[in-house]
Design a protein around this motif. Structure first.
Motif, PDB file in Angstrom:
ATOM      1  N   LEU A   1       6.453  21.314  14.653  1.00  0.00           N
ATOM      2  CA  LEU A   1       5.486  20.453  15.131  1.00  0.00           C
ATOM      3  C   LEU A   1       4.462  21.671  15.640  1.00  0.00           C
ATOM      4  O   LEU A   1       4.589  22.270  16.440  1.00  0.00           O
ATOM      5  CB  LEU A   1       5.916  19.458  16.336  1.00  0.00           C
ATOM      6  CG  LEU A   1       6.703  18.410  15.961  1.00  0.00           C
ATOM      7  CD1 LEU A   1       7.042  17.630  17.157  1.00  0.00           C
ATOM      8  CD2 LEU A   1       6.330  17.530  14.949  1.00  0.00           C
ATOM      9  N   VAL A   2       3.226  21.534  15.001  1.00  0.00           N
ATOM     10  CA  VAL A   2       2.114  22.433  15.478  1.00  0.00           C
ATOM     11  C   VAL A   2       0.816  21.463  15.690  1.00  0.00           C
ATOM     12  O   VAL A   2       0.343  20.614  14.885  1.00  0.00           O
ATOM     13  CB  VAL A   2       1.818  23.316  14.298  1.00  0.00           C
ATOM     14  CG1 VAL A   2       0.549  24.325  14.693  1.00  0.00           C
ATOM     15  CG2 VAL A   2       3.157  24.155  13.973  1.00  0.00           C
ATOM     16  N   ILE A   3       0.290  21.909  16.924  1.00  0.00           N
ATOM     17  CA  ILE A   3      -0.995  21.034  17.262  1.00  0.00           C
ATOM     18  C   ILE A   3      -2.015  22.259  17.317  1.00  0.00           C
ATOM     19  O   ILE A   3      -1.845  23.397  17.955  1.00  0.00           O
ATOM     20  CB  ILE A   3      -0.969  20.725  18.444  1.00  0.00           C
ATOM     21  CG1 ILE A   3       0.150  19.534  18.717  1.00  0.00           C
ATOM     22  CG2 ILE A   3      -2.232  20.168  18.888  1.00  0.00           C
ATOM     23  CD1 ILE A   3       0.172  18.879  20.273  1.00  0.00           C
ATOM     24  N   ALA A   4      -3.009  22.055  16.415  1.00  0.00           N
ATOM     25  CA  ALA A   4      -3.826  23.382  16.362  1.00  0.00           C
ATOM     26  C   ALA A   4      -5.397  22.754  15.982  1.00  0.00           C
ATOM     27  O   ALA A   4      -5.316  21.910  15.457  1.00  0.00           O
ATOM     28  CB  ALA A   4      -3.288  24.042  15.081  1.00  0.00           C
ATOM     29  N   ARG A   5      -6.378  23.534  16.142  1.00  0.00           N
ATOM     30  CA  ARG A   5      -7.645  23.475  15.656  1.00  0.00           C
ATOM     31  C   ARG A   5      -7.441  23.888  14.244  1.00  0.00           C
ATOM     32  O   ARG A   5      -7.347  25.106  14.126  1.00  0.00           O
ATOM     33  CB  ARG A   5      -8.767  24.164  16.589  1.00  0.00           C
ATOM     34  CG  ARG A   5      -8.935  23.609  17.948  1.00  0.00           C
ATOM     35  CD  ARG A   5      -9.743  24.285  18.802  1.00  0.00           C
ATOM     36  NE  ARG A   5     -11.191  23.981  18.321  1.00  0.00           N
ATOM     37  CZ  ARG A   5     -11.873  25.061  17.479  1.00  0.00           C
ATOM     38  NH1 ARG A   5     -11.452  26.390  17.371  1.00  0.00           N
ATOM     39  NH2 ARG A   5     -13.016  24.858  17.134  1.00  0.00           N
ATOM     40  N   CYS A   6      -7.935  23.159  13.444  1.00  0.00           N
ATOM     41  CA  CYS A   6      -7.800  23.391  11.848  1.00  0.00           C
ATOM     42  C   CYS A   6      -8.684  22.877  10.940  1.00  0.00           C
ATOM     43  O   CYS A   6      -9.302  21.674  11.485  1.00  0.00           O
ATOM     44  CB  CYS A   6      -6.319  23.388  11.374  1.00  0.00           C
ATOM     45  SG  CYS A   6      -5.847  21.625  11.291  1.00  0.00           S
ATOM     46  N   SER A   7      -8.925  23.264   9.936  1.00  0.00           N
ATOM     47  CA  SER A   7      -9.546  22.465   8.811  1.00  0.00           C
ATOM     48  C   SER A   7      -8.800  22.493   7.573  1.00  0.00           C
ATOM     49  O   SER A   7      -7.735  23.285   7.479  1.00  0.00           O
ATOM     50  CB  SER A   7     -10.958  23.042   8.523  1.00  0.00           C
ATOM     51  OG  SER A   7     -10.804  24.424   7.902  1.00  0.00           O
ATOM     52  N   VAL A   8      -8.713  21.494   6.768  1.00  0.00           N
ATOM     53  CA  VAL A   8      -7.788  21.260   5.687  1.00  0.00           C
ATOM     54  C   VAL A   8      -8.461  20.973   4.325  1.00  0.00           C
ATOM     55  O   VAL A   8      -9.552  20.094   4.304  1.00  0.00           O
ATOM     56  CB  VAL A   8      -6.954  19.879   5.969  1.00  0.00           C
ATOM     57  CG1 VAL A   8      -5.889  19.980   5.022  1.00  0.00           C
ATOM     58  CG2 VAL A   8      -6.182  20.287   7.317  1.00  0.00           C
TER      59      VAL A   8
ATOM     60  N   GLU B   1      -6.795  27.984  15.946  1.00  0.00           N
ATOM     61  CA  GLU B   1      -6.284  28.227  17.254  1.00  0.00           C
ATOM     62  C   GLU B   1      -5.116  27.386  17.097  1.00  0.00           C
ATOM     63  O   GLU B   1      -5.056  25.942  17.147  1.00  0.00           O
ATOM     64  CB  GLU B   1      -7.209  27.941  18.404  1.00  0.00           C
ATOM     65  CG  GLU B   1      -6.540  28.106  19.607  1.00  0.00           C
ATOM     66  CD  GLU B   1      -7.612  27.392  20.790  1.00  0.00           C
ATOM     67  OE1 GLU B   1      -7.258  27.705  22.175  1.00  0.00           O
ATOM     68  OE2 GLU B   1      -8.545  26.943  20.568  1.00  0.00           O
ATOM     69  N   VAL B   2      -3.744  27.959  17.491  1.00  0.00           N
ATOM     70  CA  VAL B   2      -2.627  27.208  17.601  1.00  0.00           C
ATOM     71  C   VAL B   2      -2.232  26.982  19.098  1.00  0.00           C
ATOM     72  O   VAL B   2      -2.452  27.966  20.278  1.00  0.00           O
ATOM     73  CB  VAL B   2      -1.411  28.162  17.270  1.00  0.00           C
ATOM     74  CG1 VAL B   2      -0.147  27.320  17.389  1.00  0.00           C
ATOM     75  CG2 VAL B   2      -1.638  28.181  15.646  1.00  0.00           C
ATOM     76  N   LEU B   3      -2.497  25.516  19.559  1.00  0.00           N
ATOM     77  CA  LEU B   3      -2.044  25.099  20.874  1.00  0.00           C
ATOM     78  C   LEU B   3      -0.656  25.036  21.140  1.00  0.00           C
ATOM     79  O   LEU B   3      -0.292  24.931  22.216  1.00  0.00           O
ATOM     80  CB  LEU B   3      -2.991  23.784  21.207  1.00  0.00           C
ATOM     81  CG  LEU B   3      -4.418  23.964  20.835  1.00  0.00           C
ATOM     82  CD1 LEU B   3      -5.232  22.364  21.019  1.00  0.00           C
ATOM     83  CD2 LEU B   3      -5.180  24.832  21.652  1.00  0.00           C
ATOM     84  N   HIS B   4       0.084  24.593  20.274  1.00  0.00           N
ATOM     85  CA  HIS B   4       1.277  24.234  20.243  1.00  0.00           C
ATOM     86  C   HIS B   4       2.309  24.398  19.134  1.00  0.00           C
ATOM     87  O   HIS B   4       1.763  24.311  17.977  1.00  0.00           O
ATOM     88  CB  HIS B   4       1.714  22.920  20.766  1.00  0.00           C
ATOM     89  CG  HIS B   4       3.229  22.426  20.995  1.00  0.00           C
ATOM     90  ND1 HIS B   4       3.720  22.581  21.907  1.00  0.00           N
ATOM     91  CD2 HIS B   4       4.004  21.804  19.878  1.00  0.00           C
ATOM     92  CE1 HIS B   4       5.188  22.213  21.864  1.00  0.00           C
ATOM     93  NE2 HIS B   4       5.139  21.560  20.401  1.00  0.00           N
ATOM     94  N   ASP B   5       3.424  25.254  19.021  1.00  0.00           N
ATOM     95  CA  ASP B   5       4.315  25.324  17.847  1.00  0.00           C
ATOM     96  C   ASP B   5       5.609  25.456  18.171  1.00  0.00           C
ATOM     97  O   ASP B   5       6.290  26.124  19.291  1.00  0.00           O
ATOM     98  CB  ASP B   5       3.904  26.785  17.372  1.00  0.00           C
ATOM     99  CG  ASP B   5       4.551  27.022  15.915  1.00  0.00           C
ATOM    100  OD1 ASP B   5       5.409  26.319  15.516  1.00  0.00           O
ATOM    101  OD2 ASP B   5       4.321  27.822  15.273  1.00  0.00           O
ATOM    102  N   SER B   6       6.684  24.354  17.946  1.00  0.00           N
ATOM    103  CA  SER B   6       7.883  24.257  18.193  1.00  0.00           C
ATOM    104  C   SER B   6       8.621  23.559  17.024  1.00  0.00           C
ATOM    105  O   SER B   6       8.053  22.981  16.113  1.00  0.00           O
ATOM    106  CB  SER B   6       8.055  23.193  19.312  1.00  0.00           C
ATOM    107  OG  SER B   6       7.565  21.940  19.138  1.00  0.00           O
TER     108      SER B   6
END
Length: 231
Positions: A3-10, A91-96
């Motif tokens: 699970l990754v919460i991030a500011r991203c574009s796709v 920017e990665v806010l969470h990575d687990s």
């Protein structure tokens, strides 16, 4: 599962191109290889996804991407097509990562579960020449109640409800969109089956090319005066 919460574009490239501008999103990487991109809305439906078989590689951003603030890039390539998902992480806010183990599958209760079992046992009631492939056919976004073949050998996905409403039609639509991307299954048509189907749901299903079937529980159990009548 990762699970990754991030500011991203796709960006999605393939049979169609789609772009998600920069925003904070939840990225899910499942053990089966699927990658799903979620926002904080839209219920459980992902904004974009790549279903297995596929492979994901984490790469360094290109020079122009670095200048835009990109820290890392995920490239998800489908193994049997040119479809590709490119996720730019700013920017990665969470990575687990979490080990979920083997899931026992969805256990349905009441009449709905019985309807599924009975319809699977008497799949020919959907039409002459219909054959059962399996119950609870698993997809990346959940199990389809029944997968079967029609008389021509084409795949048919069946979603079963006690009371059929618009949400059920939307659920089957999502399954069909995903399954039709699998060259081993497509083209896949849909049947929306319920003991009672609301007029709005029937209208939406018909508009999307989904056949509606009203199920008679007693008839399927063989205790109705008309015998094996469905309608």
């Amino acid at each position: 599962m990762r699970l990754v919460i991030a500011r991203c574009s796709v960006d999605y490239e393939g049979r169609l191109n789609a772009h998600l501008p920069l925003a904070t999103r939840l990225l899910m990487v499942k053990a089966d290889g699927s990658v799903l991109v979620h926002s904080d809305g839209g219920s459980y439906k992902p904004l974009n996804w790549m279903s297995p078989p596929c492979a994901m590689a984490e790469t360094d951003p290109e020079e122009h991407e670095v200048a835009e603030g990109v820290e890392a890039v995920w490239v998800v390539q489908h193994a049997k097509s040119e479809d590709r998902l490119r996720v730019r992480l700013h920017e990665v806010l969470h990575d687990s990562a979490h080990e979920l183990g083997v899931d026992p599958g969805l256990v349905k209760d009441g009449v709905e579960a019985h309807l599924q079992k009975l319809l699977a046992e008497h799949i020919h009631t959907l039409g002459e020449g219909f054959t059962l492939v399996r119950r609870e056919y698993m997809t990346a976004i959940g199990p389809v109640d029944i997968l079967c073949k029609d008389a021509a050998g084409a795949s048919v996905a069946v979603e079963i409800k006690r009371r059929g409403d618009i949400d059920g039609v939307e659920q089957l639509t999502r399954y069909l969109e995903l399954m039709n991307r699998d060259p081993h299954l497509g083209p896949v048509t849909g049947i929306f089956a319920a003991q009672e189907i609301k007029p709005q749901a029937r209208t939406l299903a018909t508009d999307r090319g989904i056949r509606c079937v009203t199920l008679d529980y007693d008839a399927l159990k063989g205790i109705d005066d008309v015998g094996s009548r469905l309608f």
